[in-house]
Motif scaffolding. Structure first.
Motif, PDB file in Angstrom:
ATOM      1  N   ARG A 247       0.829  -1.215   0.000  1.00 14.71           N
ATOM      2  CA  ARG A 247       0.000   0.000   0.000  1.00 14.71           C
ATOM      3  C   ARG A 247       0.858   1.257   0.000  1.00 14.71           C
ATOM      4  O   ARG A 247       0.421   2.315  -0.448  1.00 14.71           O
ATOM      5  CB  ARG A 247      -0.944   0.001   1.202  1.00 14.71           C
ATOM      6  N   ARG A 248       2.090   1.134   0.521  1.00 21.11           N
ATOM      7  CA  ARG A 248       3.005   2.273   0.512  1.00 21.11           C
ATOM      8  C   ARG A 248       3.751   2.400  -0.823  1.00 21.11           C
ATOM      9  O   ARG A 248       4.637   3.230  -0.973  1.00 21.11           O
ATOM     10  CB  ARG A 248       4.016   2.141   1.646  1.00 21.11           C
ATOM     11  N   GLY A 249       3.420   1.558  -1.763  1.00 20.65           N
ATOM     12  CA  GLY A 249       4.013   1.671  -3.087  1.00 20.65           C
ATOM     13  C   GLY A 249       5.245   0.826  -3.321  1.00 20.65           C
ATOM     14  O   GLY A 249       5.901   0.966  -4.367  1.00 20.65           O
ATOM     15  N   LEU A 250       5.591  -0.053  -2.399  1.00 16.12           N
ATOM     16  CA  LEU A 250       6.768  -0.907  -2.570  1.00 16.12           C
ATOM     17  C   LEU A 250       6.403  -2.137  -3.406  1.00 16.12           C
ATOM     18  O   LEU A 250       5.274  -2.633  -3.336  1.00 16.12           O
ATOM     19  CB  LEU A 250       7.317  -1.324  -1.204  1.00 16.12           C
ATOM     20  N   PRO A 251       7.347  -2.646  -4.198  1.00 13.92           N
ATOM     21  CA  PRO A 251       7.041  -3.710  -5.173  1.00 13.92           C
ATOM     22  C   PRO A 251       6.985  -5.109  -4.550  1.00 13.92           C
ATOM     23  O   PRO A 251       7.827  -5.969  -4.840  1.00 13.92           O
ATOM     24  CB  PRO A 251       8.191  -3.581  -6.171  1.00 13.92           C
ATOM     25  N   VAL A 252       5.988  -5.353  -3.736  1.00 11.71           N
ATOM     26  CA  VAL A 252       5.823  -6.687  -3.150  1.00 11.71           C
ATOM     27  C   VAL A 252       5.149  -7.578  -4.189  1.00 11.71           C
ATOM     28  O   VAL A 252       4.086  -7.219  -4.716  1.00 11.71           O
ATOM     29  CB  VAL A 252       4.959  -6.619  -1.866  1.00 11.71           C
ATOM     30  N   PRO A 253       5.711  -8.726  -4.515  1.00  8.15           N
ATOM     31  CA  PRO A 253       5.123  -9.601  -5.536  1.00  8.15           C
ATOM     32  C   PRO A 253       3.704 -10.037  -5.167  1.00  8.15           C
ATOM     33  O   PRO A 253       3.401 -10.309  -4.004  1.00  8.15           O
ATOM     34  CB  PRO A 253       6.075 -10.803  -5.569  1.00  8.15           C
ATOM     35  N   GLU A 254       2.859 -10.111  -6.170  1.00  5.60           N
ATOM     36  CA  GLU A 254       1.456 -10.471  -5.957  1.00  5.60           C
ATOM     37  C   GLU A 254       1.330 -11.865  -5.340  1.00  5.60           C
ATOM     38  O   GLU A 254       0.469 -12.108  -4.509  1.00  5.60           O
ATOM     39  CB  GLU A 254       0.702 -10.423  -7.286  1.00  5.60           C
ATOM     40  N   GLU A 255       2.207 -12.782  -5.764  1.00  7.19           N
ATOM     41  CA  GLU A 255       2.104 -14.143  -5.242  1.00  7.19           C
ATOM     42  C   GLU A 255       2.423 -14.213  -3.756  1.00  7.19           C
ATOM     43  O   GLU A 255       1.985 -15.135  -3.062  1.00  7.19           O
ATOM     44  CB  GLU A 255       2.999 -15.111  -6.017  1.00  7.19           C
ATOM     45  N   ALA A 256       3.191 -13.256  -3.250  1.00 14.77           N
ATOM     46  CA  ALA A 256       3.449 -13.204  -1.808  1.00 14.77           C
ATOM     47  C   ALA A 256       2.263 -12.606  -1.067  1.00 14.77           C
ATOM     48  O   ALA A 256       1.954 -13.005   0.056  1.00 14.77           O
ATOM     49  CB  ALA A 256       4.708 -12.387  -1.520  1.00 14.77           C
ATOM     50  N   LEU A 257       1.581 -11.670  -1.711  1.00 13.35           N
ATOM     51  CA  LEU A 257       0.422 -11.035  -1.081  1.00 13.35           C
ATOM     52  C   LEU A 257      -0.791 -11.957  -1.075  1.00 13.35           C
ATOM     53  O   LEU A 257      -1.613 -11.900  -0.158  1.00 13.35           O
ATOM     54  CB  LEU A 257       0.067  -9.738  -1.826  1.00 13.35           C
ATOM     55  N   GLU A 258      -0.897 -12.785  -2.088  1.00 12.76           N
ATOM     56  CA  GLU A 258      -2.065 -13.670  -2.223  1.00 12.76           C
ATOM     57  C   GLU A 258      -1.652 -15.133  -2.080  1.00 12.76           C
ATOM     58  O   GLU A 258      -2.150 -16.000  -2.789  1.00 12.76           O
ATOM     59  CB  GLU A 258      -2.733 -13.431  -3.583  1.00 12.76           C
ATOM     60  N   ARG A 259      -0.777 -15.402  -1.155  1.00 19.66           N
ATOM     61  CA  ARG A 259      -0.268 -16.769  -0.995  1.00 19.66           C
ATOM     62  C   ARG A 259      -1.360 -17.721  -0.514  1.00 19.66           C
ATOM     63  O   ARG A 259      -2.367 -17.299   0.077  1.00 19.66           O
ATOM     64  CB  ARG A 259       0.900 -16.779  -0.009  1.00 19.66           C
ATOM     65  N   ASP A 260      -1.129 -18.991  -0.724  1.00 18.64           N
ATOM     66  CA  ASP A 260      -2.023 -20.046  -0.238  1.00 18.64           C
ATOM     67  C   ASP A 260      -1.780 -20.226   1.244  1.00 18.64           C
ATOM     68  O   ASP A 260      -0.737 -20.728   1.651  1.00 18.64           O
ATOM     69  CB  ASP A 260      -1.750 -21.342  -1.010  1.00 18.64           C
ATOM     70  N   ARG A 261      -2.733 -19.805   2.073  1.00 17.19           N
ATOM     71  CA  ARG A 261      -2.522 -19.859   3.520  1.00 17.19           C
ATOM     72  C   ARG A 261      -2.724 -21.253   4.106  1.00 17.19           C
ATOM     73  O   ARG A 261      -2.592 -21.436   5.318  1.00 17.19           O
ATOM     74  CB  ARG A 261      -3.429 -18.839   4.220  1.00 17.19           C
ATOM     75  N   ALA A 262      -3.029 -22.213   3.273  1.00 14.58           N
ATOM     76  CA  ALA A 262      -3.050 -23.593   3.749  1.00 14.58           C
ATOM     77  C   ALA A 262      -1.644 -24.181   3.784  1.00 14.58           C
ATOM     78  O   ALA A 262      -1.444 -25.290   4.269  1.00 14.58           O
ATOM     79  CB  ALA A 262      -3.951 -24.457   2.861  1.00 14.58           C
ATOM     80  N   ARG A 263      -0.676 -23.407   3.284  1.00 19.55           N
ATOM     81  CA  ARG A 263       0.720 -23.840   3.249  1.00 19.55           C
ATOM     82  C   ARG A 263       1.594 -22.799   3.925  1.00 19.55           C
ATOM     83  O   ARG A 263       1.246 -21.612   3.964  1.00 19.55           O
ATOM     84  CB  ARG A 263       1.184 -24.043   1.801  1.00 19.55           C
ATOM     85  N   PRO A 264       2.750 -23.196   4.466  1.00 24.10           N
ATOM     86  CA  PRO A 264       3.634 -22.225   5.118  1.00 24.10           C
ATOM     87  C   PRO A 264       4.145 -21.178   4.142  1.00 24.10           C
ATOM     88  O   PRO A 264       4.280 -21.439   2.940  1.00 24.10           O
ATOM     89  CB  PRO A 264       4.788 -23.096   5.645  1.00 24.10           C
ATOM     90  N   TYR A 265       4.448 -20.013   4.681  1.00 18.63           N
ATOM     91  CA  TYR A 265       5.034 -18.944   3.871  1.00 18.63           C
ATOM     92  C   TYR A 265       6.382 -19.405   3.328  1.00 18.63           C
ATOM     93  O   TYR A 265       7.169 -20.041   4.033  1.00 18.63           O
ATOM     94  CB  TYR A 265       5.224 -17.681   4.715  1.00 18.63           C
ATOM     95  N   ALA A 266       6.657 -19.078   2.065  1.00 19.80           N
ATOM     96  CA  ALA A 266       7.931 -19.434   1.430  1.00 19.80           C
ATOM     97  C   ALA A 266       8.695 -18.170   1.069  1.00 19.80           C
ATOM     98  O   ALA A 266       8.117 -17.195   0.569  1.00 19.80           O
ATOM     99  CB  ALA A 266       7.683 -20.271   0.178  1.00 19.80           C
TER     100      ALA A 266
END
Length: 288
Positions: free
Chosen positions: A184-203
């Motif tokens: 939201r602050r304009g930093l380039p966070v990849p979409e796949e990290a923002l919309e990750r599958d929460r049934a699996r651990p963060y990678a």
């Protein structure tokens, strides 16, 4: 000056009546015992053997469970504050949570000198019980991003525990909220990290590390995202300390014996302790 409440005026009158000494004539249970449910609390230590150290083990377990619950509240409020772009409130909750984490780490001192002979005299009384089965601890892991659908399975027979974990798995964790804030602050966070599958651990993701690198490019006091990143790392470091103390306590009290919950014990805990929480905040340091 604020007008004293009725309760405050009553306390002032009582202090004047007793000359400032504590009230000693109390009918029935003390208000302290009633408020804190102290009798109930003290009735919860029910060792199954005559080994004295079993009581220490039970109390340490119960203390940790209470602290897990307290910590989860701080982390959830920190997450919610980040979701509302309120970084100061998030920092305050992370700071309070860090104090709880310090007590959690120190709580292993209650079992620091538990010898293998002492533990063996009551370990069989545990049956298949294991700290691995703690849903309050699992809730913390989910808040850290270590979400896992299979980890809900041990609690399928407990509707309350299962519902809490399913909710925690479906909602953003601490790190999820932080990455959403960065985006939201304009930093380039990849979409796949923002919309990750929460049934699996963060990678770990290179793009997330690059976004944090831009945050760390400005380490001045006015950069609240930099301050937040360091507060998150304080949290992560304390998680690792707790895991390492757990590993050391198990190694000292039972060595490499299999765990009561079905794991291989020491090796499983060692692998868990080696996993970094909020990994990009750690790996980024090599590049800075």
């Amino acid at each position: 000056m604020p007008i004293p409440s009725a309760a405050e005026r009553r306390r002032e009158k009582r202090a004047a009546r007793t000359g400032g000494e504590p009230e000693l004539d109390i009918a029935g249970d003390t208000p302290y015992a009633r408020y804190g449910a102290i009798d109930t609390l003290l009735d919860l230590q029910r060792p199954r053997t005559d080994e004295p150290s079993e009581t220490s083990f039970i109390i340490a377990t119960q203390v940790m469970e209470l602290l897990f619950t307290l910590l989860a509240g701080h982390w959830e409020r920190a997450r919610d504050a980040m979701e509302e772009d309120d970084v100061p409130a998030a920092l305050a909750e992370l700071r309070r949570g860090a104090h709880v984490q310090d007590v959690l780490v120190s709580s292993w001192d209650l079992l620091a000198d538990l010898s293998p002979t002492e533990f063996s005299r009551f370990r069989d009384a545990l049956g298949d019980a294991s700290g691995f089965q703690s849903h309050t601890y699992r809730r913390l892991e989910f808040l850290l991003g270590n979400t896992s659908e299979p980890m809900v399975r041990p609690h399928k027979g407990s509707p309350r525990a299962r519902a809490e974990l399913e909710r925690a798995m479906s909602e953003p964790g601490l790190y999820d909220a932080a990455l959403r804030l960065l985006a939201r602050r304009g930093l380039p966070v990849p979409e796949e990290a923002l919309e990750r599958d929460r049934a699996r651990p963060y990678a770990e993701h290179d793009g997330v590390r690059a976004a944090w690198a831009r945050v760390y490019a400005d380490d001045t006091p006015g950069n609240d995202l930099f301050t937040l990143a360091e507060a998150l790392l304080d949290t992560a470091e304390r998680v690792t300390r707790w895991r390492q103390r757990h590993l050391a306590a198990v190694k000292r009290s039972m060595g490499a014996k299999p765990g009561t919950g079905g794991s291989n014990g020491l090796r499983w805990l060692a692998a868990n302790a080696a996993e970094d929480v909020f990994p990009e905040l750690w790996s980024l340091r090599t590049e800075l």
